[in-house]
Write a protein that holds these residues in place. Structure first.
Motif, PDB file in Angstrom:
ATOM      1  N   GLY A   1       1.008  -1.174  -0.058  1.00 44.25           N
ATOM      2  CA  GLY A   1      -0.009  -0.021  -0.079  1.00 44.25           C
ATOM      3  C   GLY A   1       0.871   1.437  -0.219  1.00 44.25           C
ATOM      4  N   ILE A   2       1.892   1.329   0.890  1.00 42.08           N
ATOM      5  CA  ILE A   2       2.532   2.545   0.935  1.00 42.08           C
ATOM      6  C   ILE A   2       3.550   2.930  -0.248  1.00 42.08           C
ATOM      7  CG2 ILE A   2       4.502   3.716   2.298  1.00 42.08           C
ATOM      8  CD1 ILE A   2       3.871   1.792   4.755  1.00 42.08           C
ATOM      9  N   ILE A   3       4.111   1.906  -0.740  1.00 44.18           N
ATOM     10  CA  ILE A   3       5.103   2.299  -1.748  1.00 44.18           C
ATOM     11  C   ILE A   3       4.414   2.166  -3.038  1.00 44.18           C
ATOM     12  CG2 ILE A   3       7.310   1.631  -2.987  1.00 44.18           C
ATOM     13  CD1 ILE A   3       7.864   2.755  -0.320  1.00 44.18           C
ATOM     14  N   ASN A   4       4.006   0.911  -3.518  1.00 45.94           N
ATOM     15  CA  ASN A   4       3.517   0.730  -4.951  1.00 45.94           C
ATOM     16  C   ASN A   4       2.191   1.161  -5.320  1.00 45.94           C
ATOM     17  OD1 ASN A   4       5.040  -1.701  -3.864  1.00 45.94           O
ATOM     18  ND2 ASN A   4       4.239  -2.974  -5.332  1.00 45.94           N
ATOM     19  N   VAL A   5       1.233   1.677  -4.200  1.00 45.37           N
ATOM     20  CA  VAL A   5       0.062   2.223  -4.672  1.00 45.37           C
ATOM     21  C   VAL A   5       0.303   3.688  -4.384  1.00 45.37           C
ATOM     22  CG1 VAL A   5      -2.438   2.615  -4.203  1.00 45.37           C
ATOM     23  CG2 VAL A   5      -1.312   0.305  -4.151  1.00 45.37           C
ATOM     24  N   MET A   6       0.330   4.022  -3.207  1.00 45.82           N
ATOM     25  CA  MET A   6       0.189   5.502  -2.530  1.00 45.82           C
ATOM     26  C   MET A   6       1.577   6.234  -3.180  1.00 45.82           C
ATOM     27  SD  MET A   6      -0.032   6.731   1.570  1.00 45.82           S
ATOM     28  CE  MET A   6       1.821   6.965   1.737  1.00 45.82           C
ATOM     29  N   SER A   7       2.698   6.004  -2.856  1.00 46.05           N
ATOM     30  CA  SER A   7       3.794   6.982  -2.942  1.00 46.05           C
ATOM     31  C   SER A   7       4.178   6.767  -4.512  1.00 46.05           C
ATOM     32  CB  SER A   7       5.103   6.305  -2.361  1.00 46.05           C
ATOM     33  OG  SER A   7       4.791   6.105  -0.962  1.00 46.05           O
ATOM     34  N   CYS A   8       3.814   5.870  -5.425  1.00 48.79           N
ATOM     35  CA  CYS A   8       3.725   5.993  -6.904  1.00 48.79           C
ATOM     36  C   CYS A   8       3.027   7.063  -7.467  1.00 48.79           C
ATOM     37  CB  CYS A   8       3.755   4.648  -7.471  1.00 48.79           C
ATOM     38  SG  CYS A   8       5.250   3.378  -7.400  1.00 48.79           S
ATOM     39  N   ALA A   9       1.690   6.917  -6.849  1.00 50.62           N
ATOM     40  CA  ALA A   9       0.927   7.686  -7.380  1.00 50.62           C
ATOM     41  C   ALA A   9       1.333   9.282  -6.943  1.00 50.62           C
ATOM     42  CB  ALA A   9      -0.581   7.484  -6.640  1.00 50.62           C
ATOM     43  N   LEU A  10       1.584   9.507  -5.931  1.00 51.09           N
ATOM     44  CA  LEU A  10       2.233  10.982  -5.640  1.00 51.09           C
ATOM     45  C   LEU A  10       3.397  11.354  -6.077  1.00 51.09           C
ATOM     46  CD1 LEU A  10       0.919  10.567  -1.720  1.00 51.09           C
ATOM     47  CD2 LEU A  10      -0.393  11.613  -3.727  1.00 51.09           C
ATOM     48  N   TRP A  11       4.218  10.569  -6.331  1.00 55.76           N
ATOM     49  CA  TRP A  11       5.420  10.705  -7.143  1.00 55.76           C
ATOM     50  C   TRP A  11       5.245  11.221  -8.636  1.00 55.76           C
ATOM     51  CZ3 TRP A  11      10.574   9.711  -5.494  1.00 55.76           C
ATOM     52  CH2 TRP A  11      11.617   9.749  -6.535  1.00 55.76           C
ATOM     53  N   SER A  12       4.233  10.732  -9.356  1.00 53.16           N
ATOM     54  CA  SER A  12       3.856  10.795 -10.631  1.00 53.16           C
ATOM     55  C   SER A  12       2.737  12.028 -10.815  1.00 53.16           C
ATOM     56  CB  SER A  12       3.283   9.661 -11.014  1.00 53.16           C
ATOM     57  OG  SER A  12       3.912   8.296 -10.685  1.00 53.16           O
ATOM     58  N   GLY A  13       2.329  12.675  -9.741  1.00 52.20           N
ATOM     59  CA  GLY A  13       1.440  13.618  -9.920  1.00 52.20           C
ATOM     60  C   GLY A  13       0.063  12.953 -10.301  1.00 52.20           C
ATOM     61  N   ALA A  14      -0.214  11.718  -9.806  1.00 51.24           N
ATOM     62  CA  ALA A  14      -1.682  11.145 -10.108  1.00 51.24           C
ATOM     63  C   ALA A  14      -2.472  11.372  -8.997  1.00 51.24           C
ATOM     64  CB  ALA A  14      -1.366   9.700 -10.513  1.00 51.24           C
ATOM     65  N   ILE A  15      -3.650  10.809  -9.166  1.00 48.59           N
ATOM     66  CA  ILE A  15      -4.426  10.833  -8.099  1.00 48.59           C
ATOM     67  C   ILE A  15      -4.609   9.479  -7.357  1.00 48.59           C
ATOM     68  CG2 ILE A  15      -7.093  11.074  -7.565  1.00 48.59           C
ATOM     69  CD1 ILE A  15      -7.680  12.707  -9.834  1.00 48.59           C
ATOM     70  N   CYS A  16      -4.535   9.555  -6.020  1.00 51.26           N
ATOM     71  CA  CYS A  16      -4.780   8.179  -5.027  1.00 51.26           C
ATOM     72  C   CYS A  16      -5.978   8.400  -4.306  1.00 51.26           C
ATOM     73  CB  CYS A  16      -3.318   8.241  -4.318  1.00 51.26           C
ATOM     74  SG  CYS A  16      -3.584   6.832  -3.187  1.00 51.26           S
ATOM     75  N   GLU A  17      -6.770   7.625  -4.537  1.00 54.28           N
ATOM     76  CA  GLU A  17      -8.074   7.524  -3.808  1.00 54.28           C
ATOM     77  C   GLU A  17      -7.969   6.591  -2.638  1.00 54.28           C
ATOM     78  OE1 GLU A  17     -11.369   7.834  -6.589  1.00 54.28           O
ATOM     79  OE2 GLU A  17     -12.754   7.746  -4.806  1.00 54.28           O
ATOM     80  N   PHE A  18      -8.501   7.027  -1.428  1.00 60.89           N
ATOM     81  CA  PHE A  18      -8.417   6.149  -0.429  1.00 60.89           C
ATOM     82  C   PHE A  18      -9.673   5.610   0.034  1.00 60.89           C
ATOM     83  CE2 PHE A  18      -4.677   8.594   0.247  1.00 60.89           C
ATOM     84  CZ  PHE A  18      -3.640   7.513   0.716  1.00 60.89           C
ATOM     85  N   PHE A  19      -9.877   4.103   0.305  1.00 60.48           N
ATOM     86  CA  PHE A  19     -11.064   3.591   1.097  1.00 60.48           C
ATOM     87  C   PHE A  19     -10.638   3.306   2.335  1.00 60.48           C
ATOM     88  CE2 PHE A  19     -13.857   1.769  -2.259  1.00 60.48           C
ATOM     89  CZ  PHE A  19     -14.060   3.071  -2.653  1.00 60.48           C
ATOM     90  N   PRO A  20     -11.157   3.538   3.464  1.00 60.45           N
ATOM     91  CA  PRO A  20     -10.257   3.202   4.754  1.00 60.45           C
ATOM     92  C   PRO A  20     -10.035   1.613   4.824  1.00 60.45           C
ATOM     93  CG  PRO A  20     -12.666   4.011   5.310  1.00 60.45           C
ATOM     94  CD  PRO A  20     -12.507   3.952   3.645  1.00 60.45           C
ATOM     95  N   ALA A  21     -10.838   0.972   4.271  1.00 65.77           N
ATOM     96  CA  ALA A  21     -10.439  -0.474   4.368  1.00 65.77           C
ATOM     97  C   ALA A  21     -11.048  -1.397   2.988  1.00 65.77           C
ATOM     98  CB  ALA A  21     -11.161  -1.235   5.652  1.00 65.77           C
ATOM     99  N   PHE A  22     -10.877  -2.462   2.896  1.00 63.76           N
ATOM    100  CA  PHE A  22     -11.400  -2.931   1.599  1.00 63.76           C
ATOM    101  C   PHE A  22     -12.882  -3.376   1.723  1.00 63.76           C
ATOM    102  CE2 PHE A  22     -12.379  -7.139  -0.429  1.00 63.76           C
ATOM    103  CZ  PHE A  22     -12.260  -6.933  -1.796  1.00 63.76           C
ATOM    104  N   ASP A  23     -13.515  -3.401   0.962  1.00 62.46           N
ATOM    105  CA  ASP A  23     -15.000  -3.705   0.717  1.00 62.46           C
ATOM    106  C   ASP A  23     -15.404  -4.301  -0.575  1.00 62.46           C
ATOM    107  OD1 ASP A  23     -17.721  -3.862   2.201  1.00 62.46           O
ATOM    108  OD2 ASP A  23     -18.177  -2.699   0.584  1.00 62.46           O
ATOM    109  N   ALA A  24     -16.017  -5.287  -0.774  1.00 62.86           N
ATOM    110  CA  ALA A  24     -15.585  -5.929  -2.323  1.00 62.86           C
ATOM    111  C   ALA A  24     -16.878  -4.966  -2.967  1.00 62.86           C
ATOM    112  CB  ALA A  24     -16.204  -7.265  -2.359  1.00 62.86           C
ATOM    113  N   ALA A  25     -18.033  -4.723  -2.247  1.00 67.04           N
ATOM    114  CA  ALA A  25     -19.338  -4.006  -3.135  1.00 67.04           C
ATOM    115  C   ALA A  25     -18.774  -2.347  -3.225  1.00 67.04           C
ATOM    116  CB  ALA A  25     -20.449  -4.129  -2.212  1.00 67.04           C
TER     117      ALA A  25
END
Ligand code: MLC
Ligand code: AMP
Length: 492
Positions: free
Chosen positions: A196-220
């Motif tokens: 979560g920290i590197i592959n998702v969040m930090s890669c997004a913020l390094w790239s100027g992309a949008i990182c959207e957060f859910f507090p936890a996983f929920d399939a629906a």
């Protein structure tokens, strides 16, 4: 960290984060993390690698804490929001934390512990208005983060990475997976691990992309977000893809079509942290049209191997070394494996961590004499693609993408007065990868699994809890009296 901040300035007006129904720009991130940094610094010029822990759900607040700690020269210690107090106490004491940042929801839970350990507890919301002061210049060789990971020892170890390690771990993925500012990713992973920290969040913020957060996983909720058609990327552990498939199968035929059609917005979906079962890969392809890209990594090294972005993604394989990462396979006899021979994956490169916190012996033992990190995972190079075969130690279990030490659970169980012996093993399972399973030798025949589970609840987080129990007369042993775990697995 410098490059993250530099890039953020470049993307100042763009949306960085979507969290709790709100949008935040890179400028917001820069300003609020500077406030957190200034408040942490108080009268000092530099935190000089003081450990600052923080407990916050995956959200905008998480990022401003992490960046604030880094900008003030501290070491960020993210806490798992699912851990019971005993596990949190261990992390706070082991890493010798001076300050604990918390969001409002965790204040009452953590303040008695902070008082007991003499740690300053600070509410994040109260720091955001702090006037920004001048921030120190942080050399990239300095320590940046400690993440706790289980190993072949009873208690988890703190993996220390420097700013340089982290920057490299991010940059190699940004290149390999062609991140750009046009990307939009949804994070549904916990933020006390590299996935979560590197592959998702930090890669997004390094790239100027949008990182959207859910507090936890929920399939629906995840499928509903997919339906918005806004996401271009998603990354998760195999268990999550399994659960998304299960949810899709439960829908009406019409709804299934709608959900599948929504997936055309994605340019890439990645799976990792545990072996991706081929049936899951195939079903996901059939449902979404997307062939998952599988990669291999570890807390100590970030990511090391990845299937290619724009060439064949081979099922059951993890591809090739990422740019700048060196890999070799060492056989048990110490020689290097050649094609089709199996050996332990060993890694060298700027991605490799600095040390286990305050554990020089454990650090030394985890490297070969010529400086290669010993992963404990066994692989083979099969027609140009690496394939993971398993692990050296049966005492490490991967369940739901979490690494779990069998010894840690056994030591907790042995504290129970009615348990004489116990053995913990991971039993293969399509949904969870492995299921934590306990063989118990009890001195009271009335002791049952419910009682044991209730007793363990305050001692272990839910994901480390045994889900299968057997009660036996004695554990299988070899001639030296050691429990033979592979034999024990046959009992389940
Ligand atoms: C929970 N349950 C389990 C379980 N965990 N059952 C068996 N095995 C497990 N491990 C049960 C619960 O008891 C409950 O049962 C039900 O499942 C739902 O529980 P939950 O806690 O709500 O689960 P859920 O939220 O669905 O969590 C599943 C998950 C989570 C996959 C979303 O485990 C997760 O976030 N995993 C990701 C971990 C991660 O980020 N790893 C990366 C490490 S870094 P009942 O009966 O009460 O319904 C790394 C390096 C790299 O590895 O390469 O990336
Ligand atoms: P952690 O210590 O939690 O970071 O977990 C790292 C471990 O996850 C590795 O040592 C592997 O055992 C496992 N792992 C990560 N990715 C994969 C993968 N694609 N296939 C198999 N195992 C994986």
């Amino acid at each position: 960290m410098k490059k993250l901040i530099h890039n953020a300035k470049h993307f100042a007006d763009r949306t960085a984060i979507l969290s709790n129904e709100q949008a935040y720009t890179y400028q917001d991130l820069l300003e609020d993390s500077a406030s957190i940094a200034s408040s942490l610094l108080d009268k000092h010029d530099d935190l000089s690698e003081d450990r600052i822990a923080f407990m916050v759900d995956p959200s905008y607040e998480y990022v401003i804490c992490q960046w604030g700690i880094w900008r003030a020269g501290g070491i960020a210690v993210p806490l798992c929001t699912l851990h019971p107090l005993t596990s949190i106490s261990y992390v706070l004491e082991d890493s010798q934390v001076s300050t604990l940042l918390v969001s409002e929801v965790y204040r009452d839970f953590l303040s008695p512990l902070a008082d007991k350990l003499n740690i300053k507890l600070v509410l994040i919301q109260d720091q955001i208005a702090t006037e920004a002061k001048s921030l120190p210049d942080i050399d990239s060789s300095r320590r940046a983060m400690i993440l706790y990971t289980s190993g072949t020892t009873n208690l988890p170890k703190g993996v220390v990475t420097t700013h340089h390690n982290i920057a490299f771990q991010i940059e190699t993925l940004v290149k390999a997976w062609q991140w750009s500012k046009e990307d939009h990713i949804l994070n549904t992973l916990p933020l006390h691990h590299v996935h979560g920290i590197i592959n998702v969040m930090s890669c997004a913020l390094w790239s100027g992309a949008i990182c959207e957060f859910f507090p936890a996983f929920d399939a629906a909720a995840v499928w509903q977000k997919f339906e918005s058609g806004k996401l271009s990327l998603y990354m998760a552990v195999p268990t999550i893809y399994y659960k998304l498939i299960k949810y899709w199968k439960e829908q009406t035929e019409e709804k299934k079509k709608q959900l599948s059609a929504a997936c055309t917005s994605f340019r890439l979906m990645v799976s990792g942290s545990a072996a991706l079962p081929i049936p899951v890969l195939e079903e996901w392809k059939a449902i979404t049209g997307i062939k998952l890209l599988e990669r291999y990594g570890m807390t100590e090294i970030g990511m090391a191997l990845s299937n290619p972005y724009d060439a064949e993604r081979r099922p059951g394989h993890v591809g090739h070394p990422l740019p700048g990462v060196q890999i070799r396979l060492q056989k048990e006899n110490g020689q290097l494996a050649i094609d089709n021979e199996s050996g332990e994956i060993q890694i060298k490169g700027p991605n490799v961590f600095l040390e286990y916190w305050k554990k020089p012996e454990a650090t030394k033992e985890s490297f070969t004499t010529d400086g290669w990190f010993k992963s404990g995972d066994v692989a083979v190079l099969n027609k140009g693609y690496y394939q993971i075969l398993g692990r050296n130690s049966v005492d490490i279990i991967k369940s739901g993408g979490y690494k779990i030490s069998a010894l840690e659970i056994e030591s907790k169980l042995l504290d129970h007065p009615q348990i004489e012996q116990c053995g913990i093993v991971g039993i293969p399972d399509l949904e969870w990868g492995e299921i934590v399973s306990a063989a118990i030798v009890r001195n009271d025949p009335s002791l049952n699994d419910k009682e044991i589970t209730a007793w363990l609840t305050t001692k272990l987080p839910s994901y480390k809890m045994p889900r299968k129990f057997i009660f036996i007369e004695d554990l299988p042993k070899n001639t030296l009296g050691k429990v033979t775990k592979n034999k024990l697995k046959e009992y389940f």
